[in-house]
Write an enzyme that holds these catalytic residues in place. Structure first.
Site, PDB file in Angstrom:
ATOM      1  N   HIS A   1      44.261  40.352  40.842  1.00  0.00           N
ATOM      2  CA  HIS A   1      43.026  39.565  40.755  1.00  0.00           C
ATOM      3  C   HIS A   1      42.118  39.946  39.593  1.00  0.00           C
ATOM      4  CE1 HIS A   1      41.348  43.173  42.599  1.00  0.00           C
ATOM      5  NE2 HIS A   1      40.164  42.743  42.248  1.00  0.00           N
TER       6      HIS A   1
HETATM    7  C1  UD1 Z   1      35.068  41.162  43.099  1.00  0.00           C
HETATM    8  C2  UD1 Z   1      34.663  42.414  42.350  1.00  0.00           C
HETATM    9  C3  UD1 Z   1      35.903  43.270  42.075  1.00  0.00           C
HETATM   10  C4  UD1 Z   1      36.676  43.536  43.347  1.00  0.00           C
HETATM   11  C5  UD1 Z   1      37.025  42.205  44.005  1.00  0.00           C
HETATM   12  C6  UD1 Z   1      37.800  42.391  45.293  1.00  0.00           C
HETATM   13  C7  UD1 Z   1      32.733  42.144  40.831  1.00  0.00           C
HETATM   14  C8  UD1 Z   1      32.323  42.087  39.416  1.00  0.00           C
HETATM   15  N1  UD1 Z   1      34.077  42.112  41.064  1.00  0.00           N
HETATM   16  O1  UD1 Z   1      35.870  40.379  42.238  1.00  0.00           O
HETATM   17  O2  UD1 Z   1      35.497  44.505  41.536  1.00  0.00           O
HETATM   18  O3  UD1 Z   1      37.861  44.235  43.040  1.00  0.00           O
HETATM   19  O4  UD1 Z   1      35.779  41.516  44.284  1.00  0.00           O
HETATM   20  O5  UD1 Z   1      38.099  41.202  45.889  1.00  0.00           O
HETATM   21  O6  UD1 Z   1      31.894  42.238  41.695  1.00  0.00           O
HETATM   22  N2  UD1 Z   1      35.971  33.571  46.156  1.00  0.00           N
HETATM   23  C9  UD1 Z   1      36.315  32.796  47.232  1.00  0.00           C
HETATM   24  N3  UD1 Z   1      36.073  33.301  48.476  1.00  0.00           N
HETATM   25  C10 UD1 Z   1      35.520  34.519  48.677  1.00  0.00           C
HETATM   26  C11 UD1 Z   1      35.187  35.303  47.564  1.00  0.00           C
HETATM   27  C12 UD1 Z   1      35.424  34.811  46.301  1.00  0.00           C
HETATM   28  O7  UD1 Z   1      36.799  31.684  47.099  1.00  0.00           O
HETATM   29  O8  UD1 Z   1      35.326  34.919  49.838  1.00  0.00           O
HETATM   30  C13 UD1 Z   1      36.182  33.040  44.807  1.00  0.00           C
HETATM   31  C14 UD1 Z   1      34.837  32.825  44.135  1.00  0.00           C
HETATM   32  O9  UD1 Z   1      34.370  31.556  44.390  1.00  0.00           O
HETATM   33  C15 UD1 Z   1      35.126  33.070  42.683  1.00  0.00           C
HETATM   34  C16 UD1 Z   1      36.306  34.004  42.724  1.00  0.00           C
HETATM   35  O10 UD1 Z   1      36.859  33.985  44.022  1.00  0.00           O
HETATM   36  O11 UD1 Z   1      35.503  31.892  42.021  1.00  0.00           O
HETATM   37  C17 UD1 Z   1      35.922  35.391  42.321  1.00  0.00           C
HETATM   38  O12 UD1 Z   1      34.957  35.951  43.216  1.00  0.00           O
HETATM   39  P1  UD1 Z   1      33.881  37.031  42.665  1.00  0.00           P
HETATM   40  O13 UD1 Z   1      33.039  37.521  43.762  1.00  0.00           O
HETATM   41  O14 UD1 Z   1      33.216  36.488  41.464  1.00  0.00           O
HETATM   42  O15 UD1 Z   1      34.725  38.232  42.112  1.00  0.00           O
HETATM   43  P2  UD1 Z   1      36.139  38.829  42.529  1.00  0.00           P
HETATM   44  O16 UD1 Z   1      37.137  38.382  41.546  1.00  0.00           O
HETATM   45  O17 UD1 Z   1      36.438  38.626  43.965  1.00  0.00           O
END
Ligand code: UD1
Length: 362
Positions: free
Chosen positions: A208
């Protein structure tokens, strides 16, 4: 460090999946201490049931007292939104200390709010450094550690990094790895988990990191390598929402790869424990595999958790497909890297944090 009033109010801030296994042992340890009131704030950075709710249930974390429901956004907008929604909570609840966890956007956002309001901040999992500022988490770690009043480190490298950055030694407390506390507690439950539906021998894959999945070409290359590996060893691949979104957006072909939804904590732990090898770009999984003695191939050029390489079972393979395939062959030929468990990764880190907090209130 904390005010010497009879009751101390500790407010925990969590937001993303990797925070949940870290907060659980600290809440549990503080529950046993007299005179400690606790408040739990969930920023809502992760909001899907399978990225959040199920972790609260399995780890037996109390329901959050406040949910800021920030959801997704760019780094700036997500961080700013958390700050805007968190500030009134701090003003209203008046905690003596705020504990933040790990390196996600929720961590740095909450630390910034508290520093500006002169509220004490403790950082759990302080001092880790990849020395790679293209990683958003590295920025979060650097800023949070500069702002924190109490820094709880998992290993010696954390202490040394902080000292090099000018953090006074009296602020640094080496308590060990809180995430391993959750693992130790739930491993017996994971051992009872049924392996039905999974192959007998398999590689467990997670992916990821923005550097691997936000670039279409890099991601396609990785998927091709995984497909190649799956000809020798079946893959089990629970896919993070970010990665699933990118695969769809870029219209990538995942071929025969069987993509699963993100798994709950206990089921994922069971899969790690039984895996022939884990292929990952996660931070926490490098540590969990080291504890479990399972070979780990990390799809990154660097790690903020060097002890998993120097002592544990972790090998950095970067985006080098040849190295990845070579290491897989070694593992299949019975020549997997062996490791040992680092000191203080023993299931009692949460209690050591509670000791520090309650000693400073006496
Ligand atoms: C975040 C953390 C990362 C951690 C990871 C674990 C930061 C900068 N990054 O990254 O360090 O390793 O979490 O998972 O804080 N999304 C969903 N559903 C959810 C959560 C996220 O669909 O429950 C989607 C969001 O809409 C977004 C993408 O996943 O488009 C990324 O989510 P985001 O919270 O921005 O960061 P992660 O890549 O999850």
């Amino acid at each position: 460090m904390l005010p010497s009033s009879p009751a101390t109010h500790v407010l925990h801030v969590v937001g993303a999946r990797p925070n949940f296994m870290k907060v659980a042992p600290v809440v549990r340890a503080l529950e046993k201490r007299a005179g400690v009131e606790q408040t739990l704030v969930h920023t809502g950075q992760h909001y899907d049931a399978n990225m959040s709710d199920v972790f609260f249930r399995q780890l037996e974390i109390p329901a959050p007292d406040v949910n800021l429901a920030v959801g997704a956004g760019s780094h700036a907008s997500q961080t700013a939104e958390i700050m805007t929604r968190f500030e009134p909570v701090v003003l209203e609840r008046k905690p003596d200390l705020v504990l933040v966890y790990g390196d996600v956007n929720s961590t740095v956002a909450a630390a910034l709010v508290c520093a500006k309001l002169s509220v004490l901040v403790g950082h759990v999992e302080a001092g880790l450094r990849s020395f790679d500022r293209s990683m958003p988490e590295e920025i979060n770690r650097l800023v949070t550690d500069q702002l924190a009043d109490l820094l709880f480190t998992p290993s010696e490298d954390g202490d040394l990094n902080l000292q090099r950055e000018g953090v006074p030694p009296e602020k640094i407390h080496r308590v060990g790895n809180v995430m391993i506390d959750s693992l130790v507690r739930l491993l017996p439950e994971a051992s009872r988990c049924s392996a039905n539906g999974f192959p007998e021998s398999y590689a467990l894959v997670t992916l990821h990191r923005p550097s691997n999945v936000d670039d279409g070409e890099a991601l396609q290359k990785l998927l091709r390598s995984l497909l190649e590996i799956s000809r020798q060893l079946p893959l089990v691949f629970p896919v993070h929402p970010r990665t699933r979104r990118r695969i769809t957006e870029f219209g990538l072909q995942s071929g025969q790869l069987h993509l699963l939804d993100p798994l709950p904590y206990v089921e994922f732990l069971a899969l790690q424990r039984n895996a022939r090898v884990v292929i990952t770009d996660s931070g926490g999984i490098q540590e969990e595999t080291t504890y479990l003695g399972v070979p780990c191939l990390t799809l990154r050029d660097n790690t903020e958790r060097p002890v998993t390489v120097s002592m544990g079972t972790n090998i950095l393979v970067g985006q080098d497909e040849n190295k990845l395939c070579r290491e897989i062959s070694k593992i299949l030929n019975g020549q997997a890297k062996r490791g040992t468990i680092p000191p203080l990764w023993d299931g009692h880190a949460g209690e050591r944090i509670a000791d520090v907090l309650t000693a400073s209130t006496r």
